[in-house]
Scaffold this motif. Structure first.
Motif, PDB file in Angstrom:
ATOM      1  N   VAL A 429       0.836  -1.200   0.000  1.00  0.00           N
ATOM      2  CA  VAL A 429       0.000   0.000   0.000  1.00  0.00           C
ATOM      3  C   VAL A 429       0.869   1.247   0.000  1.00  0.00           C
ATOM      4  N   ILE A 430       1.954   1.225   0.766  1.00  0.00           N
ATOM      5  CA  ILE A 430       2.863   2.377   0.786  1.00  0.00           C
ATOM      6  C   ILE A 430       3.516   2.576  -0.569  1.00  0.00           C
ATOM      7  N   SER A 431       3.942   1.466  -1.218  1.00  0.00           N
ATOM      8  CA  SER A 431       4.542   1.578  -2.552  1.00  0.00           C
ATOM      9  C   SER A 431       3.540   2.120  -3.559  1.00  0.00           C
ATOM     10  N   ALA A 432       2.288   1.655  -3.469  1.00  0.00           N
ATOM     11  CA  ALA A 432       1.260   2.155  -4.388  1.00  0.00           C
ATOM     12  C   ALA A 432       0.958   3.625  -4.120  1.00  0.00           C
ATOM     13  N   ALA A 433       0.967   4.043  -2.852  1.00  0.00           N
ATOM     14  CA  ALA A 433       0.739   5.453  -2.523  1.00  0.00           C
ATOM     15  C   ALA A 433       1.852   6.333  -3.081  1.00  0.00           C
ATOM     16  N   ASN A 434       3.091   5.861  -3.008  1.00  0.00           N
ATOM     17  CA  ASN A 434       4.200   6.623  -3.577  1.00  0.00           C
ATOM     18  C   ASN A 434       4.068   6.753  -5.094  1.00  0.00           C
ATOM     19  N   THR A 435       3.630   5.657  -5.743  1.00  0.00           N
ATOM     20  CA  THR A 435       3.429   5.717  -7.185  1.00  0.00           C
ATOM     21  C   THR A 435       2.274   6.655  -7.527  1.00  0.00           C
ATOM     22  N   LEU A 436       1.250   6.658  -6.705  1.00  0.00           N
ATOM     23  CA  LEU A 436       0.129   7.583  -6.923  1.00  0.00           C
ATOM     24  C   LEU A 436       0.573   9.034  -6.770  1.00  0.00           C
ATOM     25  N   ALA A 437       1.536   9.271  -5.890  1.00  0.00           N
ATOM     26  CA  ALA A 437       2.077  10.623  -5.741  1.00  0.00           C
ATOM     27  C   ALA A 437       2.781  11.075  -7.020  1.00  0.00           C
ATOM     28  N   VAL A 438       3.459  10.137  -7.692  1.00  0.00           N
ATOM     29  CA  VAL A 438       4.097  10.478  -8.970  1.00  0.00           C
ATOM     30  C   VAL A 438       3.044  10.842 -10.009  1.00  0.00           C
ATOM     31  N   CYS A 439       1.904  10.165  -9.985  1.00  0.00           N
ATOM     32  CA  CYS A 439       0.799  10.532 -10.881  1.00  0.00           C
ATOM     33  C   CYS A 439       0.307  11.948 -10.586  1.00  0.00           C
ATOM     34  N   GLY A 440       0.238  12.287  -9.293  1.00  0.00           N
ATOM     35  CA  GLY A 440      -0.229  13.623  -8.930  1.00  0.00           C
ATOM     36  C   GLY A 440       0.716  14.720  -9.375  1.00  0.00           C
ATOM     37  N   GLN A 441       1.996  14.438  -9.489  1.00  0.00           N
ATOM     38  CA  GLN A 441       2.962  15.444  -9.911  1.00  0.00           C
ATOM     39  C   GLN A 441       2.889  15.751 -11.398  1.00  0.00           C
ATOM     40  N   LEU A 442       2.088  15.006 -12.145  1.00  0.00           N
ATOM     41  CA  LEU A 442       2.026  15.207 -13.585  1.00  0.00           C
ATOM     42  C   LEU A 442       1.357  16.538 -13.947  1.00  0.00           C
ATOM     43  N   SER A 443       0.333  16.947 -13.198  1.00  0.00           N
ATOM     44  CA  SER A 443      -0.360  18.215 -13.471  1.00  0.00           C
ATOM     45  C   SER A 443      -1.082  18.669 -12.210  1.00  0.00           C
ATOM     46  N   GLY A 444      -1.535  19.927 -12.214  1.00  0.00           N
ATOM     47  CA  GLY A 444      -2.265  20.460 -11.063  1.00  0.00           C
ATOM     48  C   GLY A 444      -3.588  19.760 -10.848  1.00  0.00           C
ATOM     49  N   ARG A 445      -4.250  19.380 -11.929  1.00  0.00           N
ATOM     50  CA  ARG A 445      -5.540  18.694 -11.797  1.00  0.00           C
ATOM     51  C   ARG A 445      -5.377  17.357 -11.106  1.00  0.00           C
ATOM     52  N   TRP A 446      -4.382  16.593 -11.524  1.00  0.00           N
ATOM     53  CA  TRP A 446      -4.157  15.292 -10.899  1.00  0.00           C
ATOM     54  C   TRP A 446      -3.599  15.444  -9.486  1.00  0.00           C
ATOM     55  N   GLU A 447      -2.899  16.531  -9.221  1.00  0.00           N
ATOM     56  CA  GLU A 447      -2.401  16.773  -7.863  1.00  0.00           C
ATOM     57  C   GLU A 447      -3.559  16.986  -6.903  1.00  0.00           C
ATOM     58  N   SER A 448      -4.523  17.787  -7.309  1.00  0.00           N
ATOM     59  CA  SER A 448      -5.697  18.020  -6.467  1.00  0.00           C
ATOM     60  C   SER A 448      -6.514  16.743  -6.290  1.00  0.00           C
ATOM     61  N   HIS A 449      -6.659  15.986  -7.369  1.00  0.00           N
ATOM     62  CA  HIS A 449      -7.432  14.744  -7.310  1.00  0.00           C
ATOM     63  C   HIS A 449      -6.797  13.741  -6.355  1.00  0.00           C
ATOM     64  N   VAL A 450      -5.492  13.592  -6.406  1.00  0.00           N
ATOM     65  CA  VAL A 450      -4.809  12.612  -5.557  1.00  0.00           C
ATOM     66  C   VAL A 450      -4.858  13.028  -4.099  1.00  0.00           C
ATOM     67  N   MET A 451      -4.641  14.321  -3.795  1.00  0.00           N
ATOM     68  CA  MET A 451      -4.693  14.788  -2.406  1.00  0.00           C
ATOM     69  C   MET A 451      -6.082  14.596  -1.807  1.00  0.00           C
ATOM     70  N   LYS A 452      -7.102  14.929  -2.581  1.00  0.00           N
ATOM     71  CA  LYS A 452      -8.468  14.787  -2.070  1.00  0.00           C
ATOM     72  C   LYS A 452      -8.783  13.319  -1.791  1.00  0.00           C
ATOM     73  N   TRP A 453      -8.330  12.430  -2.688  1.00  0.00           N
ATOM     74  CA  TRP A 453      -8.608  11.004  -2.485  1.00  0.00           C
ATOM     75  C   TRP A 453      -7.895  10.484  -1.240  1.00  0.00           C
ATOM     76  N   PHE A 454      -6.674  10.914  -0.997  1.00  0.00           N
ATOM     77  CA  PHE A 454      -5.941  10.467   0.181  1.00  0.00           C
ATOM     78  C   PHE A 454      -6.616  10.930   1.475  1.00  0.00           C
ATOM     79  N   ILE A 455      -7.055  12.182   1.494  1.00  0.00           N
ATOM     80  CA  ILE A 455      -7.688  12.702   2.718  1.00  0.00           C
ATOM     81  C   ILE A 455      -9.013  11.990   2.981  1.00  0.00           C
ATOM     82  N   ASN A 456      -9.788  11.740   1.943  1.00  0.00           N
ATOM     83  CA  ASN A 456     -11.036  10.997   2.116  1.00  0.00           C
ATOM     84  C   ASN A 456     -10.773   9.581   2.607  1.00  0.00           C
ATOM     85  N   HIS A 457      -9.728   8.972   2.079  1.00  0.00           N
ATOM     86  CA  HIS A 457      -9.407   7.609   2.495  1.00  0.00           C
ATOM     87  C   HIS A 457      -8.918   7.573   3.930  1.00  0.00           C
TER      88      HIS A 457
END
Length: 797
Positions: A429-457
């Motif tokens: 799960v930690i490895s997948a979360a780190n990979t998801l963080a790399v997805c969020g760094q691709l653009s501002g839209r994906w950054e907001s989407h990833v942060m919101k999903w983490f906080i909800n989770h």
């Protein structure tokens, strides 16, 4: 009546015994898979009786039972206890019994060396056997007897057998040399060098396969031995043994780096007349031209071309070695066109071995880090499966992080969120979360989407502490100052989730302290809610609450100084100052000395008016936490692969050593003579005159003429053979009685007086070697035609 019943019972018992004996004979002949099961019914005494029997069939049956016990690993009979009974059967006339005795000696000779010495003479006699398999087994058995007193004998046997006509025997010689080198080392190094050079000159791919394995392990520093064989080895690459192909590829990569010039990269994107050319860089992905062409040495092109057919190999080691060869010697464009990136992925999917998967995935991780376009077409093959091992899944997630782009990010994010929600392994799960963080760094839209999903989770799921800590690190990495609405929601999570561990709550408080300079309004309210529960927090959280209060006070002082340059800041009349004093007062009585010392340090700075020093301490920019190691590349001034890059990728030591860049030898000078001019090969197949070549060779060995020099290989063979078509003689068909008899029946020949006026010495030697065929040859000459009969009659006159 009683006598009749007794006779009937005796007849039935005899019939049962006969039936059992027939079953034994049938099982020993057929050798079916049920033979092992049948062998379990035999007692140790019966097995010993079979091995010591005078009946060859019973000896053969006993040896089959011994080999069956050895191969099945059964413990109902100790096969080692029959060492003396087995070894004495080495003198058997049955070739299969001899082979089985040699197989037995391969395993148990070292455990009883004194008793094994008794069989040495018989094994030496087997070197003159007609069957090449027996000669090969004898060499294996003798070389496996790790008895120091036998090493000179083994070396002497190898010198004689290195020119054996059978390729399987010469192959066994190579492996026996390897065993002897491991035991004796430098004591036999010079003798083995000469033998190995002869084997390297062999024309048989089977012999070269064995010789190249020995060369790689024992004498890999003598690459100059490969000069004359380089082109021939490239031609027969597909015919080599699978494991020898791996050794051959690795050796020829080192040879190319040492003795071949560096390729030239030609810029074809520029206009005509302005084309630039540079030597191929040391880095795999450092070619500065968008479109380029490669000029290779012809010998280097020959090697790379001979590797392409190996793309269909089923051996993962061969695929790895060939991929490393293109990584070391070619450009990314050539590597992609070779098909080996696809072969690596195909092998990962098809293999069931965890160790093989890990080795292949580490190689793919390195290539995807250097050039993501190599693996982009196969991105779906790296999605994590429920059956994947933890380390395999971790490597797949790292590979995915290197392949993320705008076109596939949505699919990857969906896969990662599903894996995080369903996985029960905190590490994954930690490895997948780190990979998801790399997805969020691709653009501002994906950054907001990833942060919101983490906080909800975090708010809706009960997660382990390590996972929550990784979530906070991901949010810290994704620049939360640009998404304040999401951070406000994080403050609600901090207030509602009192069960968070100390390190998790401390990370969230630290995060609010970092965004205080950007959004000052929400942070004082967070501090106000934390002060009442200060004493119930953990030590890390208490320390971060103190740091938050000091940062807020420092920001307020700086803001006040900018607005009121001539006025002094009054802490007692400030709301932020009052909250800081409350926290500092509580910290002065804390049980942790670090918290007490920090409180006194900050208070001394604020109360003595040293606000500039407080600003430097509390508002200095912090480095972003590293989430995924492979997201940062090495600096331009360092040559790849740098040590920190290897460690950040997560490759083990063996993978690092295997893929270490071998430097090109730039001191190569042009020579007039071609050092890779092919040398004459020792082709033993030309000595096979007919289907009876094995008996012909064995007959020569018994006579002591088995030694074949290199000159004999090059010059034309002028020995006479009764089956050679070059002599103009016809083979006379035999009858069934002659074919099955030990000594062929002689045809009646007329008595003739033959006077020879002049005979060469070579003819005399040949006649002496084949006295038994002289009369038959003369009779054949009479039937060849009238010309031959005239010649014989004239000679008799």
């Amino acid at each position: 009546m009683v006598d009749s019943i007794y006779r009937i019972a005796s007849a039935l018992e005899s019939a049962r015994v006969i039936t059992m004996d027939a079953a034994v004979i049938a099982s020993s002949k057929l050798g079916e898979t049920s033979y092992t099961t049948y062998s379990k019914s035999i007692t140790p005494e019966q097995l010993r009786h079979l091995l010591n029997s005078r009946n060859p069939r019973e000896i053969k049956d006993g040896m089959k039972r011994i080999i069956s016990i050895m191969s099945s690993g059964e413990t109902f009979i100790d096969a080692e206890s029959y060492f003396a009974d087995v070894v004495k059967n080495i003198i058997s006339n049955d070739a299969k019994v001899k082979k089985m005795v040699c197989i037995y000696l391969l395993r148990y000779a070292e455990k009883d060396p004194d008793l094994a010495l008794l069989s040495v003479n018989s094994i030496q006699k087997a070197f003159s056997d007609v069957d090449p398999e027996i000669r090969s087994s004898s060499i294996k058995a003798l070389s496996d007897m790790k008895i120091p007193s036998l090493f000179p004998v083994v070396l002497y046997i190898l010198k004689k057998a290195v020119n054996d006509p059978a390729e399987v025997v010469r192959s066994s010689v190579a492996f026996a040399m390897l065993k002897l080198y491991r035991e004796q080392g430098q004591e036999v190094e010079e003798e083995l060098k000469l033998l190995l050079q002869e084997l390297l000159s062999d024309a048989s791919p089977l012999v070269i396969s064995a010789a190249i394995v020995v060369f790689r392990e024992c004498f890999s520093q003598h690459l100059e031995w490969l000069h004359g064989h380089y082109r021939y080895y490239c031609q027969i690459m597909r015919e080599l043994d699978l494991w020898a192909q791996e050794s051959m590829v690795d050796l020829l990569v080192l040879y190319c780096k040492t003795y071949l010039p560096r390729p030239i990269i030609l810029d074809v994107s520029a206009k005509t007349g302005n084309q630039r050319s540079i030597p191929m860089p040391n880095k795999f992905n450092e070619i500065p031209f968008p479109v380029y062409d490669v000029i290779n040495n012809p010998d280097l092109s020959l090697f790379l071309e001979c590797l392409k057919p190996l793309v269909h190999s089923f051996n993962p080691s061969v695929i790895l070695s060939c991929s490393n060869a293109f990584y070391q010697l070619a450009t990314p464009m050539q590597f992609k066109e070779s098909g080996f990136p696809q072969a690596l992925v195909r092998t990962v999917v098809s293999t069931d071995s965890i160790g093989v998967k890990i080795s292949l995935l580490q190689t793919i991780l390195l290539f995807s880090f250097l050039d993501s376009s190599l693996m982009l077409p196969y991105i779906k093959k790296f999605f994590v499966l429920p059956s994947d091992d933890t380390k395999v899944a971790g490597l797949k997630l790292k590979i995915l992080s290197n392949l993320i782009n705008e076109f596939n990010v949505e699919v990857i994010v969906d896969q990662l969120k599903f894996h995080i929600s369903t996985s029960h392994s905190s590490e994954l799960v930690i490895s997948a979360a780190n990979t998801l963080a790399v997805c969020g760094q691709l653009s501002g839209r994906w950054e907001s989407h990833v942060m919101k999903w983490f906080i909800n989770h975090m708010e809706t799921s009960k997660l382990p502490n390590a996972v929550l800590d990784s979530y906070v690190n991901v949010i810290r990495l994704l620049n939360p100052t640009r998404h304040l609405r999401i951070i406000i929601k994080l403050s609600e999570v901090l207030e509602s989730q009192k069960v968070f561990e100390d390190n998790v709550r401390a990370g969230i408080v630290w995060l609010f302290g970092e965004i205080a300079a950007v959004e000052y309004r929400i942070c004082p309210d967070v501090l106000r809610k934390l002060i009442p529960g200060f004493s119930s927090e953990g030590p890390e959280t208490r320390c971060q609450i103190l740091m938050l209060s000091a940062k807020l006070l420092s920001h307020e002082i700086d803001t006040f100084k900018e607005q009121n340059e001539d006025m002094e800041y009054d802490i007692d009349n400030s709301r932020i100052g009052q909250m800081y004093k409350a926290v500092a007062y509580l910290a002065e009585f804390d049980e942790e000395y670090d918290i007490r010392d920090r409180a006194r340090c900050f208070s001394s700075l604020f109360y003595t008016g040293k606000f500039e020093i407080a600003t430097l301490l509390l508002q200095a920019p912090k480095p972003s936490p590293g989430v995924h190691p492979s997201s940062s590349h090495s600096s331009e001034e360092n040559l790849y692969p740098h040590e920190t890059d290897w460690n950040s990728l997560g490759l083990d030591s063996s993978a690092q050593k295997f893929h270490k860049i071998i430097p090109w030898n730039d001191e190569i000078f042009s020579e007039k003579d071609d050092i890779r001019m092919p040398v004459p090969l020792k082709d033993y197949s030309r000595y096979k005159k007919s289907f009876s070549s094995d008996s012909f060779a064995s007959r020569n060995m018994i006579k002591g003429t088995s030694s074949i020099s290199s000159n004999d290989m090059i010059t034309e063979n002028n020995r006479h053979s009764e089956f050679s078509p070059a002599q103009g003689k016809k083979y006379r068909l035999q009858t069934l009685e002659e074919f099955f008899s030990d000594i062929p029946a002689k045809q009646p020949i007329k008595a003739k007086k033959k006077i020879v006026t002049g005979v060469s010495s070579d003819d005399d030697d040949d006649d002496d070697d084949d006295d038994t065929n002289g009369e038959e040859d003369s009779s054949t000459e009479e039937t060849d035609g009238e010309g031959d009969s005239d010649d014989s009659s004239s000679s008799s006159e």
